[in-house]
Design a protein around this motif. Structure first.
Motif, PDB file in Angstrom:
ATOM      1  N   PRO A 133       4.115  -8.641   5.896  1.00  0.00           N
ATOM      2  CA  PRO A 133       3.688  -9.550   7.091  1.00  0.00           C
ATOM      3  C   PRO A 133       3.433  -9.146   8.171  1.00  0.00           C
ATOM      4  O   PRO A 133       3.026  -9.498   9.359  1.00  0.00           O
ATOM      5  CB  PRO A 133       3.730 -10.950   6.701  1.00  0.00           C
ATOM      6  CG  PRO A 133       5.341 -10.388   7.084  1.00  0.00           C
ATOM      7  CD  PRO A 133       6.245  -9.154   5.911  1.00  0.00           C
ATOM      8  N   LEU A 134       3.086  -7.717   8.318  1.00  0.00           N
ATOM      9  CA  LEU A 134       3.117  -6.615   9.203  1.00  0.00           C
ATOM     10  C   LEU A 134       1.897  -5.583   8.723  1.00  0.00           C
ATOM     11  O   LEU A 134       1.104  -5.527   7.849  1.00  0.00           O
ATOM     12  CB  LEU A 134       4.865  -6.260   9.398  1.00  0.00           C
ATOM     13  CG  LEU A 134       5.534  -6.581   9.694  1.00  0.00           C
ATOM     14  CD1 LEU A 134       6.909  -5.835   9.773  1.00  0.00           C
ATOM     15  CD2 LEU A 134       5.448  -7.135  10.822  1.00  0.00           C
ATOM     16  N   PRO A 135       1.183  -4.518   9.796  1.00  0.00           N
ATOM     17  CA  PRO A 135       0.443  -3.560   9.732  1.00  0.00           C
ATOM     18  C   PRO A 135       1.019  -3.037   8.374  1.00  0.00           C
ATOM     19  O   PRO A 135       2.263  -2.839   8.565  1.00  0.00           O
ATOM     20  CB  PRO A 135       0.213  -3.614  10.968  1.00  0.00           C
ATOM     21  CG  PRO A 135       0.511  -4.220  11.930  1.00  0.00           C
ATOM     22  CD  PRO A 135       1.657  -5.211  11.233  1.00  0.00           C
ATOM     23  N   LEU A 183       0.918  -1.512  -0.185  1.00  0.00           N
ATOM     24  CA  LEU A 183       0.227   0.117   0.053  1.00  0.00           C
ATOM     25  C   LEU A 183       0.933   1.801   0.022  1.00  0.00           C
ATOM     26  O   LEU A 183       0.632   2.486  -0.551  1.00  0.00           O
ATOM     27  CB  LEU A 183      -1.000  -0.089   1.072  1.00  0.00           C
ATOM     28  CG  LEU A 183      -2.091  -1.047   0.945  1.00  0.00           C
ATOM     29  CD1 LEU A 183      -2.690  -1.390   3.158  1.00  0.00           C
ATOM     30  CD2 LEU A 183      -2.920  -1.235   0.107  1.00  0.00           C
ATOM     31  N   LEU A 184       1.685   0.915   0.463  1.00  0.00           N
ATOM     32  CA  LEU A 184       3.033   2.673   0.665  1.00  0.00           C
ATOM     33  C   LEU A 184       3.891   2.658  -0.608  1.00  0.00           C
ATOM     34  O   LEU A 184       3.937   3.091  -1.474  1.00  0.00           O
ATOM     35  CB  LEU A 184       4.563   2.608   1.576  1.00  0.00           C
ATOM     36  CG  LEU A 184       4.500   3.356   2.212  1.00  0.00           C
ATOM     37  CD1 LEU A 184       5.564   2.998   2.736  1.00  0.00           C
ATOM     38  CD2 LEU A 184       5.903   3.254   1.135  1.00  0.00           C
ATOM     39  N   VAL A 185       3.664   1.181  -1.110  1.00  0.00           N
ATOM     40  CA  VAL A 185       4.549   1.311  -2.294  1.00  0.00           C
ATOM     41  C   VAL A 185       3.445   2.252  -3.506  1.00  0.00           C
ATOM     42  O   VAL A 185       3.868   3.436  -4.088  1.00  0.00           O
ATOM     43  CB  VAL A 185       5.036  -0.090  -2.916  1.00  0.00           C
ATOM     44  CG1 VAL A 185       5.526   0.145  -4.905  1.00  0.00           C
ATOM     45  CG2 VAL A 185       6.258  -0.459  -2.136  1.00  0.00           C
ATOM     46  N   PRO A 196       5.629   4.708 -12.120  1.00  0.00           N
ATOM     47  CA  PRO A 196       4.609   3.779 -12.350  1.00  0.00           C
ATOM     48  C   PRO A 196       5.026   2.459 -11.344  1.00  0.00           C
ATOM     49  O   PRO A 196       6.083   2.081 -10.467  1.00  0.00           O
ATOM     50  CB  PRO A 196       5.503   3.181 -13.276  1.00  0.00           C
ATOM     51  CG  PRO A 196       6.816   3.392 -13.458  1.00  0.00           C
ATOM     52  CD  PRO A 196       7.280   4.805 -12.768  1.00  0.00           C
ATOM     53  N   VAL A 197       3.905   1.495 -10.865  1.00  0.00           N
ATOM     54  CA  VAL A 197       3.826   0.589  -9.387  1.00  0.00           C
ATOM     55  C   VAL A 197       4.463  -0.818 -10.599  1.00  0.00           C
ATOM     56  O   VAL A 197       4.324  -1.387 -11.662  1.00  0.00           O
ATOM     57  CB  VAL A 197       2.718   0.735  -9.432  1.00  0.00           C
ATOM     58  CG1 VAL A 197       2.399  -0.485  -8.104  1.00  0.00           C
ATOM     59  CG2 VAL A 197       1.993   1.451  -8.359  1.00  0.00           C
TER      60      VAL A 197
END
Length: 346
Positions: A95-97, A74-76, A86-87
């Motif tokens: 595997p973390l919040p 989500l940050l990326v 571009p993504v």
């Protein structure tokens, strides 16, 4: 997802079972094992994610190279959209919040995210899922871990060995005898044994990691003008001379100690494969002046392969889209190069 892609070519599928196999036609072809590179997050408030996004857009890996980014997807996606980039198709492992982020100064939260990413990558390396780490910049002061002085020392402790901080550029290679040490503490940290160990490690790294058959090394002096014959310091005539003699006696092709200002001004680094500086700014100032845009920080001396761009978090550039990704791109290529060179000599 992180496992190697194995390519197996089979010959003679339709060969008659009765016909004897010719030994040259029936030889087994070794599988091609991927070079698996893990990229960490760096401090998400700085330019780390930006230079990774830009480098990934330019990086054209060979078929035997796999990348994975230990970052919150989500940050990326959010930073890519904010920067108009571009993504990437590179898989993200997190595997973390989700990570809260905002361009600008670092915080303990952004420092924790950088540390979490680094630890995820180390776990993957320990379990054999990746072969190398490429680490964007983080902020030492914001990593909530007492005594944390940077990637080099942390990785040495995690990987179990004595690390050598080594910086490579198109024009020169510089390594450090001491790294992130206060200037008032430098002389106390230096010794004959330390300098000899660092020269050995530098020689080994050039041979093993970069294919230099017979490395030529330079050793810098501690005092201005190399002590001027003892008038402004006797280190060069005493313990540094002993360190140099010991290294030469062991078979290393090393010369010095050279006064740093004259050595770099006369471009003495062009006559050697690498130079050992005794403290951080002695080596890093000339290196960054000559190789800032393509220089790579390499951690040598460990089983773990780690490279990094040679710049920091650049808070003032974060979010503006102007960060230069040349050093990050070079770090990716160097990580692959080192893994392949090490495999070639096994």
């Amino acid at each position: 997802m992180l496992g190697p892609r194995n390519y197996l070519l089979r010959q003679g599928r339709n060969r008659s079972r009765r016909a004897p196999a010719h030994p040259l036609l029936d030889c087994s072809i070794p599988r091609i094992v991927a070079v698996r590179v893990g990229i960490t997050l760096g401090d998400p408030h700085g330019i780390g994610p930006e230079v990774v996004l830009k480098a990934l857009a330019q990086f054209a890996p060979a078929a035997d190279v796999e990348l994975v980014w230990f970052a919150d997807p989500l940050l990326v996606k959010g930073q890519a959209e904010a920067l108009g980039l571009p993504v990437p198709s590179v898989p993200c492992v997190w595997p973390l919040p989700p990570v809260d982020w905002a361009f600008g100064r670092g915080t303990s939260t952004s420092g924790q995210a950088a540390l979490d990413s680094l630890n995820l990558a180390l776990d993957a390396w320990r379990s054999g899922q990746i072969d190398a780490l490429v680490t964007p910049p983080l902020s030492k002061e914001h990593v909530p871990l007492p005594g944390f002085t940077g990637h080099t020392g942390y990785l040495a402790q995690a990987a179990g060995g004595e690390a050598l901080m080594m910086l490579r550029g198109a024009e020169l290679t510089v390594a450090l005898a001491t790294e992130h040490v206060a200037l008032t503490d430098v002389r106390g940290a230096l010794s004959v044994d330390l300098v000899v160990r660092k020269l050995r490690a530098l020689n080994a790294a050039l041979r093993q990691d970069y294919g230099v058959a017979s490395p030529r090394l330079a050793l810098l002096a501690l005092n201005p003008h190399a002590g001027d014959g003892g008038r402004i310091g006797s280190d060069e005539q005493t313990w540094l001379a002993k360190a140099l003699d010991t290294a030469v006696h062991e078979g290393l092709d090393v010369h010095g100690p050279f006064a740093a200002d004259g050595f770099f001004a006369a471009r003495g680094y062009r006559d050697v494969d690498a130079t050992l500086a005794l403290y951080h700014d002695q080596g890093l100032i000339p290196f960054k002046m000559l190789a800032f845009h393509d220089g790579v920080n390499c951690t040598a001396g460990l089983d773990l392969v780690r490279t990094s761009p040679d710049h920091g978090t650049a808070w003032d550039l974060a979010g503006l889209g102007r960060a230069d990704a040349g050093s990050m791109l070079a770090a990716l290529h160097t990580a692959v190069e080192v893994v392949k060179n090490r495999r070639a000599i096994r």
